[in-house]
Design a protein around this motif. Sequence first.
Motif, PDB file in Angstrom:
ATOM      1  N   GLY A   7      -1.718 -14.118  12.265  1.00 19.61           N
ATOM      2  CA  GLY A   7      -2.874 -14.845  11.755  1.00 19.61           C
ATOM      3  C   GLY A   7      -2.956 -14.811  10.237  1.00 19.61           C
ATOM      4  O   GLY A   7      -2.101 -14.261   9.555  1.00 19.61           O
ATOM      5  N   ASP A   8      -4.007 -15.403   9.725  1.00 21.63           N
ATOM      6  CA  ASP A   8      -4.240 -15.477   8.286  1.00 21.63           C
ATOM      7  C   ASP A   8      -5.105 -14.314   7.828  1.00 21.63           C
ATOM      8  O   ASP A   8      -5.854 -13.729   8.602  1.00 21.63           O
ATOM      9  N   PHE A   9      -5.000 -14.005   6.532  1.00 16.73           N
ATOM     10  CA  PHE A   9      -5.890 -13.017   5.935  1.00 16.73           C
ATOM     11  C   PHE A   9      -7.290 -13.607   5.848  1.00 16.73           C
ATOM     12  O   PHE A   9      -7.453 -14.807   5.632  1.00 16.73           O
ATOM     13  N   ILE A  10      -8.283 -12.758   5.982  1.00 14.60           N
ATOM     14  CA  ILE A  10      -9.668 -13.151   5.743  1.00 14.60           C
ATOM     15  C   ILE A  10     -10.146 -12.349   4.539  1.00 14.60           C
ATOM     16  O   ILE A  10     -10.111 -11.111   4.570  1.00 14.60           O
ATOM     17  N   HIS A  11     -10.536 -13.036   3.469  1.00 17.58           N
ATOM     18  CA  HIS A  11     -11.024 -12.378   2.256  1.00 17.58           C
ATOM     19  C   HIS A  11     -12.522 -12.597   2.124  1.00 17.58           C
ATOM     20  O   HIS A  11     -13.008 -13.716   2.275  1.00 17.58           O
ATOM     21  N   CYS A  61      -3.973  -8.571  10.248  1.00 15.45           N
ATOM     22  CA  CYS A  61      -3.429  -8.081  11.512  1.00 15.45           C
ATOM     23  C   CYS A  61      -1.907  -8.169  11.443  1.00 15.45           C
ATOM     24  O   CYS A  61      -1.362  -9.191  11.012  1.00 15.45           O
ATOM     25  N   TYR A  62      -1.232  -7.088  11.835  1.00 17.43           N
ATOM     26  CA  TYR A  62       0.219  -7.025  11.820  1.00 17.43           C
ATOM     27  C   TYR A  62       0.722  -6.480  13.151  1.00 17.43           C
ATOM     28  O   TYR A  62       0.037  -5.705  13.817  1.00 17.43           O
ATOM     29  N   ARG A  63       1.957  -6.847  13.494  1.00 22.09           N
ATOM     30  CA  ARG A  63       2.665  -6.231  14.622  1.00 22.09           C
ATOM     31  C   ARG A  63       3.745  -5.362  13.995  1.00 22.09           C
ATOM     32  O   ARG A  63       4.589  -5.844  13.240  1.00 22.09           O
ATOM     33  N   VAL A  64       3.688  -4.051  14.291  1.00 22.63           N
ATOM     34  CA  VAL A  64       4.596  -3.088  13.672  1.00 22.63           C
ATOM     35  C   VAL A  64       5.175  -2.165  14.736  1.00 22.63           C
ATOM     36  O   VAL A  64       4.634  -2.041  15.833  1.00 22.63           O
ATOM     37  N   LYS A  65       6.268  -1.494  14.376  1.00 27.78           N
ATOM     38  CA  LYS A  65       6.797  -0.438  15.227  1.00 27.78           C
ATOM     39  C   LYS A  65       5.912   0.785  15.043  1.00 27.78           C
ATOM     40  O   LYS A  65       5.291   0.971  13.993  1.00 27.78           O
ATOM     41  N   LEU A  66       5.854   1.641  16.041  1.00 24.37           N
ATOM     42  CA  LEU A  66       4.955   2.788  16.025  1.00 24.37           C
ATOM     43  C   LEU A  66       5.114   3.653  14.774  1.00 24.37           C
ATOM     44  O   LEU A  66       4.148   4.055  14.155  1.00 24.37           O
ATOM     45  N   GLY A  67       6.330   3.917  14.343  1.00 20.93           N
ATOM     46  CA  GLY A  67       6.561   4.774  13.184  1.00 20.93           C
ATOM     47  C   GLY A  67       6.298   4.114  11.844  1.00 20.93           C
ATOM     48  O   GLY A  67       6.419   4.751  10.797  1.00 20.93           O
ATOM     49  N   GLU A  68       5.910   2.843  11.830  1.00 20.61           N
ATOM     50  CA  GLU A  68       5.716   2.091  10.593  1.00 20.61           C
ATOM     51  C   GLU A  68       4.247   1.885  10.223  1.00 20.61           C
ATOM     52  O   GLU A  68       3.957   1.170   9.264  1.00 20.61           O
ATOM     53  N   ILE A  69       3.330   2.490  10.960  1.00 20.30           N
ATOM     54  CA  ILE A  69       1.903   2.242  10.726  1.00 20.30           C
ATOM     55  C   ILE A  69       1.486   2.637   9.311  1.00 20.30           C
ATOM     56  O   ILE A  69       0.853   1.856   8.593  1.00 20.30           O
ATOM     57  N   GLU A  70       1.824   3.847   8.865  1.00 23.85           N
ATOM     58  CA  GLU A  70       1.406   4.309   7.536  1.00 23.85           C
ATOM     59  C   GLU A  70       1.966   3.412   6.434  1.00 23.85           C
ATOM     60  O   GLU A  70       1.243   3.021   5.507  1.00 23.85           O
ATOM     61  N   LYS A  71       3.232   3.045   6.528  1.00 20.27           N
ATOM     62  CA  LYS A  71       3.839   2.182   5.515  1.00 20.27           C
ATOM     63  C   LYS A  71       3.173   0.811   5.496  1.00 20.27           C
ATOM     64  O   LYS A  71       2.957   0.235   4.431  1.00 20.27           O
ATOM     65  N   CYS A  72       2.843   0.296   6.667  1.00 21.14           N
ATOM     66  CA  CYS A  72       2.188  -1.012   6.746  1.00 21.14           C
ATOM     67  C   CYS A  72       0.796  -0.970   6.105  1.00 21.14           C
ATOM     68  O   CYS A  72       0.409  -1.884   5.383  1.00 21.14           O
ATOM     69  N   VAL A  73       0.054   0.102   6.357  1.00 16.62           N
ATOM     70  CA  VAL A  73      -1.283   0.236   5.769  1.00 16.62           C
ATOM     71  C   VAL A  73      -1.184   0.284   4.243  1.00 16.62           C
ATOM     72  O   VAL A  73      -1.925  -0.407   3.530  1.00 16.62           O
ATOM     73  N   LYS A  74      -0.238   1.087   3.712  1.00 15.97           N
ATOM     74  CA  LYS A  74      -0.061   1.170   2.261  1.00 15.97           C
ATOM     75  C   LYS A  74       0.363  -0.175   1.684  1.00 15.97           C
ATOM     76  O   LYS A  74      -0.142  -0.606   0.648  1.00 15.97           O
TER      77      LYS A  74
END
Length: 110
Positions: A7-11, A61-74
């Motif tokens: 989806g798109d970002f909501i600002h 909203c992102y689809r990530v691998k389980l071990g990538e959550i922290e990197k995705c948040v940063k």
Amino acid sequence: MNYIQLGDFIHIPETETAPLKGKTGIKFNYYLSSRINGQHVDLDITTKLFDGEQMYIRKACYRVKLGEIEKCVKYNLIDHMRYLGLEEKSLPASLSSTSISSGALQISDS
């Protein structure tokens, strides 16, 4: 980067300018919600950036691998800050640090 944006970002508020350009000392907070989707996690991230009394919110909203959550948040936090014009030198140091791994810890017998 192995994150699939869903989806798109909501600002909130919508802005066409760079309100954080030249600013320092920006505070931030984030909220997570997740759903398991097979071998991936659908991660809803709400980031809030604070510049004095002004607050800037982004929902992603992102689809990530389980071990990538922290990197995705940063990544999402840094991307939100850059979108609003924050310069590289003003990014919080805590967002450029890496996570603690078992190999990073050293225990001495003293």
